[in-house]
Motif scaffolding. Sequence first.
Motif, PDB file in Angstrom:
ATOM      1  N   LEU A  69       0.824  -1.199   0.000  1.00  0.00           N
ATOM      2  CA  LEU A  69       0.000   0.000   0.000  1.00  0.00           C
ATOM      3  C   LEU A  69       0.862   1.254   0.000  1.00  0.00           C
ATOM      4  O   LEU A  69       0.530   2.245  -0.673  1.00  0.00           O
ATOM      5  N   SER A  70       1.981   1.231   0.693  1.00  0.00           N
ATOM      6  CA  SER A  70       2.865   2.399   0.723  1.00  0.00           C
ATOM      7  C   SER A  70       3.400   2.719  -0.673  1.00  0.00           C
ATOM      8  O   SER A  70       3.520   3.896  -1.050  1.00  0.00           O
ATOM      9  N   TYR A 107      -4.624   6.868   5.547  1.00  0.00           N
ATOM     10  CA  TYR A 107      -3.947   5.909   4.685  1.00  0.00           C
ATOM     11  C   TYR A 107      -2.465   5.792   5.034  1.00  0.00           C
ATOM     12  O   TYR A 107      -1.846   4.760   4.772  1.00  0.00           O
ATOM     13  N   ALA A 155      -1.011   2.204   5.653  1.00  0.00           N
ATOM     14  CA  ALA A 155       0.163   1.771   4.899  1.00  0.00           C
ATOM     15  C   ALA A 155       1.241   1.278   5.854  1.00  0.00           C
ATOM     16  O   ALA A 155       1.955   0.311   5.565  1.00  0.00           O
TER      17      ALA A 155
END
Length: 526
Positions: free
Chosen positions: A7-8, A269, A273
């Motif tokens: 996700l990062s 987020y 992340a």
Amino acid sequence: MKQDKALSEELFAYSQSDYYPLHMPGHKRRLFWIREKAGENEGGGKRLLAAAAALDITEIDGFDDLHDPKGRLRGCMERAARLYGAAHTFYSVNGSTAGLLTAISAAAPEGGRLLMARNCHKAVYHAVYLRRLQPVYLYPDTVTGLGIADAVTPGQVEEALEKNPDVAAVLLTSPTYDGVVADVEKIARIVHRFRIPLIVDGAHGAHFGFHPDFPESPVRLGADLTVVSLHKTMPCFTQTALLHVCGDYVDLQKIRLFDSIYQTSSPSYVLMAGMDDCMRLVEKAGEGLWTDFFARRKEFLEQTRGLSLLRLVTAEGMPEESGRENRAMPQESPVGGKRARPWMDPGKILIDSSRAGLTGKQLYDILLEEYHLQPEMAAGSYVTAIMTCCDDEAGWRRLGEALCRIDAACVAGKYDRCRNGGFFRPGQDRRQKEMLCGRKGSLYPKLETVCSISDALNAGHQKTPLSKAVGKISGTFLNLYPPGIPLAVPGERLSAELVALMEEYVSQGLSLQGMQGEFLDTIEGA
């Protein structure tokens, strides 16, 4: 199996794209630009915030929705569930607090009865208040000579359930804030005989089960709902936690409902992340992530073996004067293989200062002011240090050297000569030492419940000096922070024993929440 992109990395790629944000957040991923325009970009901290803002988005196309996950975030939570052995895992960006509120609300009906350890975090009591639950308390014994709460035992749970067959759920803390581990496997079997769920606040045990020398995770020992804080002991950001679900004693739809109630509808987020990266790191490195931790810990214990007055309380064994059988033993893991089951978390280092003539707060101040070591907390007679896989050799060595030097200074009488009062000198301060270190029974005095938490909080309040509080009914939560475990909850009558204990804490300069100076809230007319 080919892994999906972290996700990062997805967030970084998006930050470099030409998609223009006509949506929240207001910084529009351009915090550096607006600060530069205002001439406010000087300083490394501001640059780091601007870099974080570049990854900070809301629920936009392609990035899923935490409260209705179907794509990336669902995959992230499924990864965490696989690693811990849970059927389902929920991300919490509101810490273990939101996880506990969700778990309790889903497991116990409004107005129902909850069997709970008295040494639970204040978030549990907040759930009791919000859901108007009727708590039935389990009082853990005190480890004699240490002044720390022991674990709730299977026998205590079984006896309480037999006396209270209408309890809707059981909640205990394992490990405790001091690192003491309960026999979750036996307790789970007992609880399930009564066909109700077991909730475990494992906030401080997110690392359990990932190395043979750690205790097993409650998730794999039969707990139905387990809450862990990644940020406490794992390489992850503050405010990140997981709620693990096993079995079918609790309706999954209720969990989803309360999760959406207690968590923000705009989750970060950046935090999510961080959770994803943490789980990927564990997945890739496995138990090797903690190899250096245990090697450095062994060196630290060797380094401090010669301490004369300071005493380390560790997972290796129970101090002789505790009068308690050492529970360190190998145990068959429910998933196969051997799992070490020490009596406490190897990552918690408790430094008992009572024999050195120092209160916990005094030792805390020495470590902070003279050695620039920031401990986790100070209690009446000890200091707690939390060590994780992210502590390097220098960190372990600095702590060991500081303790050796402080111990030598205590032997030489340095702190006796330089500091006033509060020491446990031979023949002096016996009452204080006995109260803080030699306490028998429960560390939390049993108080009379006069009315419910809800009724007490909604009643009229008055300010009462602590010196005149005996017999009064508390109108607020009273607790040391950290760890945030209530000594008294609203609606309980304050006893002479509790007031004396609070006076000791105040005299030592410990942080006692719920008081304004020397005053506390009590119920009017009581």
